[in-house]
Design a protein around this motif. Structure first.
Motif, PDB file in Angstrom:
ATOM      1  N   LYS A  54       0.819  -1.213   0.000  1.00  0.00           N
ATOM      2  CA  LYS A  54       0.000   0.000   0.000  1.00  0.00           C
ATOM      3  C   LYS A  54       0.854   1.265   0.000  1.00  0.00           C
ATOM      4  O   LYS A  54       0.670   2.154  -0.841  1.00  0.00           O
ATOM      5  N   THR A  55       1.789   1.364   0.932  1.00  0.00           N
ATOM      6  CA  THR A  55       2.646   2.550   1.015  1.00  0.00           C
ATOM      7  C   THR A  55       3.571   2.641  -0.184  1.00  0.00           C
ATOM      8  O   THR A  55       3.844   3.738  -0.689  1.00  0.00           O
ATOM      9  N   THR A  56       4.031   1.499  -0.676  1.00  0.00           N
ATOM     10  CA  THR A  56       4.882   1.506  -1.872  1.00  0.00           C
ATOM     11  C   THR A  56       4.157   2.135  -3.042  1.00  0.00           C
ATOM     12  O   THR A  56       4.731   2.949  -3.793  1.00  0.00           O
ATOM     13  N   LEU A  57       2.872   1.802  -3.208  1.00  0.00           N
ATOM     14  CA  LEU A  57       2.097   2.409  -4.291  1.00  0.00           C
ATOM     15  C   LEU A  57       1.998   3.915  -4.116  1.00  0.00           C
ATOM     16  O   LEU A  57       2.179   4.675  -5.080  1.00  0.00           O
ATOM     17  N   MET A  58       1.730   4.375  -2.902  1.00  0.00           N
ATOM     18  CA  MET A  58       1.639   5.815  -2.673  1.00  0.00           C
ATOM     19  C   MET A  58       2.950   6.517  -3.018  1.00  0.00           C
ATOM     20  O   MET A  58       2.957   7.594  -3.623  1.00  0.00           O
ATOM     21  N   LYS A  59       4.061   5.914  -2.637  1.00  0.00           N
ATOM     22  CA  LYS A  59       5.367   6.523  -2.927  1.00  0.00           C
ATOM     23  C   LYS A  59       5.633   6.563  -4.429  1.00  0.00           C
ATOM     24  O   LYS A  59       6.264   7.497  -4.934  1.00  0.00           O
ATOM     25  N   LEU A  60       5.146   5.562  -5.151  1.00  0.00           N
ATOM     26  CA  LEU A  60       5.285   5.570  -6.607  1.00  0.00           C
ATOM     27  C   LEU A  60       4.448   6.691  -7.222  1.00  0.00           C
ATOM     28  O   LEU A  60       4.905   7.401  -8.119  1.00  0.00           O
ATOM     29  N   ILE A  61       3.228   6.850  -6.739  1.00  0.00           N
ATOM     30  CA  ILE A  61       2.366   7.920  -7.256  1.00  0.00           C
ATOM     31  C   ILE A  61       2.980   9.280  -6.960  1.00  0.00           C
ATOM     32  O   ILE A  61       2.964  10.186  -7.807  1.00  0.00           O
ATOM     33  N   MET A  62       3.562   9.438  -5.772  1.00  0.00           N
ATOM     34  CA  MET A  62       4.138  10.709  -5.353  1.00  0.00           C
ATOM     35  C   MET A  62       5.451  11.002  -6.049  1.00  0.00           C
ATOM     36  O   MET A  62       5.916  12.143  -6.049  1.00  0.00           O
ATOM     37  N   GLY A  63       6.057   9.986  -6.658  1.00  0.00           N
ATOM     38  CA  GLY A  63       7.343  10.188  -7.321  1.00  0.00           C
ATOM     39  C   GLY A  63       8.530   9.976  -6.407  1.00  0.00           C
ATOM     40  O   GLY A  63       9.674  10.217  -6.806  1.00  0.00           O
ATOM     41  N   SER A 107       1.910  11.176   6.157  1.00  0.00           N
ATOM     42  CA  SER A 107       2.310   9.860   6.646  1.00  0.00           C
ATOM     43  C   SER A 107       2.188   9.786   8.160  1.00  0.00           C
ATOM     44  O   SER A 107       1.968  10.798   8.843  1.00  0.00           O
ATOM     45  N   GLN A 108       2.350   8.586   8.690  1.00  0.00           N
ATOM     46  CA  GLN A 108       2.243   8.377  10.126  1.00  0.00           C
ATOM     47  C   GLN A 108       3.353   9.107  10.870  1.00  0.00           C
ATOM     48  O   GLN A 108       3.164   9.565  11.988  1.00  0.00           O
ATOM     49  N   ARG A 109       4.503   9.227  10.234  1.00  0.00           N
ATOM     50  CA  ARG A 109       5.624   9.990  10.798  1.00  0.00           C
ATOM     51  C   ARG A 109       5.961  11.115   9.825  1.00  0.00           C
ATOM     52  O   ARG A 109       6.879  10.998   9.022  1.00  0.00           O
ATOM     53  N   PRO A 110       5.211  12.208   9.890  1.00  0.00           N
ATOM     54  CA  PRO A 110       5.371  13.267   8.887  1.00  0.00           C
ATOM     55  C   PRO A 110       6.718  13.962   8.977  1.00  0.00           C
ATOM     56  O   PRO A 110       7.296  14.099  10.070  1.00  0.00           O
ATOM     57  N   TYR A 111       7.197  14.403   7.812  1.00  0.00           N
ATOM     58  CA  TYR A 111       8.423  15.198   7.801  1.00  0.00           C
ATOM     59  C   TYR A 111       8.052  16.642   8.087  1.00  0.00           C
ATOM     60  O   TYR A 111       7.204  17.229   7.409  1.00  0.00           O
ATOM     61  N   LEU A 112       8.685  17.234   9.103  1.00  0.00           N
ATOM     62  CA  LEU A 112       8.434  18.622   9.450  1.00  0.00           C
ATOM     63  C   LEU A 112       9.732  19.416   9.346  1.00  0.00           C
ATOM     64  O   LEU A 112      10.811  18.928   9.694  1.00  0.00           O
ATOM     65  N   LEU A 113       9.606  20.630   8.851  1.00  0.00           N
ATOM     66  CA  LEU A 113      10.751  21.521   8.752  1.00  0.00           C
ATOM     67  C   LEU A 113      11.228  21.926  10.149  1.00  0.00           C
ATOM     68  O   LEU A 113      10.462  21.930  11.105  1.00  0.00           O
ATOM     69  N   HIS A 114      12.514  22.322  10.252  1.00  0.00           N
ATOM     70  CA  HIS A 114      13.038  22.871  11.504  1.00  0.00           C
ATOM     71  C   HIS A 114      12.555  24.309  11.624  1.00  0.00           C
ATOM     72  O   HIS A 114      13.319  25.268  11.455  1.00  0.00           O
ATOM     73  N   CYS A 118      -4.764  22.871   3.567  1.00  0.00           N
ATOM     74  CA  CYS A 118      -4.820  24.320   3.384  1.00  0.00           C
ATOM     75  C   CYS A 118      -4.503  24.784   1.971  1.00  0.00           C
ATOM     76  O   CYS A 118      -4.876  25.896   1.593  1.00  0.00           O
ATOM     77  N   PHE A 119      -3.830  23.963   1.146  1.00  0.00           N
ATOM     78  CA  PHE A 119      -3.508  24.459  -0.189  1.00  0.00           C
ATOM     79  C   PHE A 119      -4.401  23.876  -1.290  1.00  0.00           C
ATOM     80  O   PHE A 119      -4.176  24.078  -2.480  1.00  0.00           O
ATOM     81  N   HIS A 120      -5.465  23.157  -0.866  1.00  0.00           N
ATOM     82  CA  HIS A 120      -6.500  22.668  -1.781  1.00  0.00           C
ATOM     83  C   HIS A 120      -5.944  21.795  -2.913  1.00  0.00           C
ATOM     84  O   HIS A 120      -6.160  22.071  -4.090  1.00  0.00           O
ATOM     85  N   PRO A 121      -5.240  20.720  -2.579  1.00  0.00           N
ATOM     86  CA  PRO A 121      -4.728  19.805  -3.617  1.00  0.00           C
ATOM     87  C   PRO A 121      -5.855  19.059  -4.303  1.00  0.00           C
ATOM     88  O   PRO A 121      -6.936  18.870  -3.732  1.00  0.00           O
ATOM     89  N   ARG A 122      -5.592  18.602  -5.508  1.00  0.00           N
ATOM     90  CA  ARG A 122      -6.591  17.812  -6.243  1.00  0.00           C
ATOM     91  C   ARG A 122      -6.541  16.344  -5.879  1.00  0.00           C
ATOM     92  O   ARG A 122      -7.511  15.615  -6.070  1.00  0.00           O
ATOM     93  N   PHE A 123      -5.396  15.891  -5.359  1.00  0.00           N
ATOM     94  CA  PHE A 123      -5.214  14.472  -5.034  1.00  0.00           C
ATOM     95  C   PHE A 123      -4.461  14.389  -3.712  1.00  0.00           C
ATOM     96  O   PHE A 123      -3.338  14.894  -3.607  1.00  0.00           O
ATOM     97  N   VAL A 124      -5.079  13.769  -2.706  1.00  0.00           N
ATOM     98  CA  VAL A 124      -4.482  13.696  -1.367  1.00  0.00           C
ATOM     99  C   VAL A 124      -4.332  12.238  -0.963  1.00  0.00           C
ATOM    100  O   VAL A 124      -5.289  11.460  -1.038  1.00  0.00           O
ATOM    101  N   MET A 125      -3.128  11.874  -0.515  1.00  0.00           N
ATOM    102  CA  MET A 125      -2.872  10.525  -0.027  1.00  0.00           C
ATOM    103  C   MET A 125      -2.568  10.583   1.469  1.00  0.00           C
ATOM    104  O   MET A 125      -1.724  11.369   1.902  1.00  0.00           O
TER     105      MET A 125
END
Length: 235
Positions: free
Chosen positions: A38-47, A70-77, A135-142
């Motif tokens: 499942k996650t592998t497919l999402m990563k493929l779609i996301m590039g 994702s369950q462990r989101p990447y956040l900026l410093h 907040c940025f109104h994407p057309r496709f959200v995973m």
């Protein structure tokens, strides 16, 4: 979006999808055991990953219109606020401070705009990730298990936001969750993964309550799902 003859090997695991159609404007649920693809497919779609063979037909979507949490989101410093507005800034869109403040207040994070995002609890970080996606109104959200560590009130808030956003904006959602009640409450269509393959794909009611596919029935066994609750969702 159409996924055709897609194959990706990651270590000993191989994802193989002959054909999968992701209907626009629907909320799609991906279910299956851990390591089923499942996650592998999402990563493929996301590039994030590139397929070894086959292709994804984006049908007019571009990568700036797609987002993934994702369950462990990447956040900026940086602060909570700067993390949330980052996708707006790179798209040249002015942030709506009032709207962002309302999101934070609704999920119990009022007044945390200036706090360092990485100092938040895991649940709060997931909330920031979800607000950033909305907040940025994407057309496709995973969404990859992003709601898993949230308190019940926050889960209810984001479920309502997902349904409301889809209704108003007509965007497409793809959701991974091990909570099948969560899948039943939200999803129009469900795709079941088993050992790197999609073994069933169809309307949520058909897959969750009336599947005749052995792998699907095995995966769903022991789960208590209410078809009457599913009916009430669509009233």
């Amino acid at each position: 979006m159409k996924i055709i003859n897609l194959e990706k090997r990651v270590g000993q695991f191989v994802l193989q999808i002959d054909h999968l159609e992701i209907e626009e404007g629907c909320i799609h649920g991906l279910i299956g055991g851990n390591g089923s693809g499942k996650t592998t497919l999402m990563k493929l779609i996301m590039g994030i990953l590139s397929p070894d063979s086959g292709h994804i037909e984006y049908e007019g979507l571009n990568m700036r219109e797609i987002t993934m949490t994702s369950q462990r989101p990447y956040l900026l410093h940086d602060t909570v606020y700067e993390n949330i507005v980052y996708p707006l800034k790179i798209r040249g869109t002015r942030p709506d401070r009032e709207k962002i403040g309302a999101y934070l207040e609704s999920c119990g994070m009022a007044g945390k705009e200036r706090q360092a995002a990485r100092s938040l609890s895991s649940g709060e970080q997931q909330k920031v990730s979800m607000i950033r996606a909305l907040c940025f109104h994407p057309r496709f959200v995973m969404i990859d298990e992003t709601l898993s560590n949230l308190d019940p009130d926050s889960v209810e808030f984001f479920e309502k936001q997902i349904l409301r956003t889809r209704e108003i904006e007509g965007n497409t959602w793809m959701l991974i969750s091990h909570s099948l009640s969560h899948i039943a409450r939200l999803c129009d269509r469900v795709h079941v993964f088993y050992k790197g393959k999609v073994v069933q794909s169809g309307p949520a009611r058909e897959v969750l309550f009336h599947s005749e596919v052995p792998e699907v029935r095995h995966f769903l066994r022991g789960e208590i799902l209410s078809e009457s609750a599913f009916d009430r969702r669509n009233e």
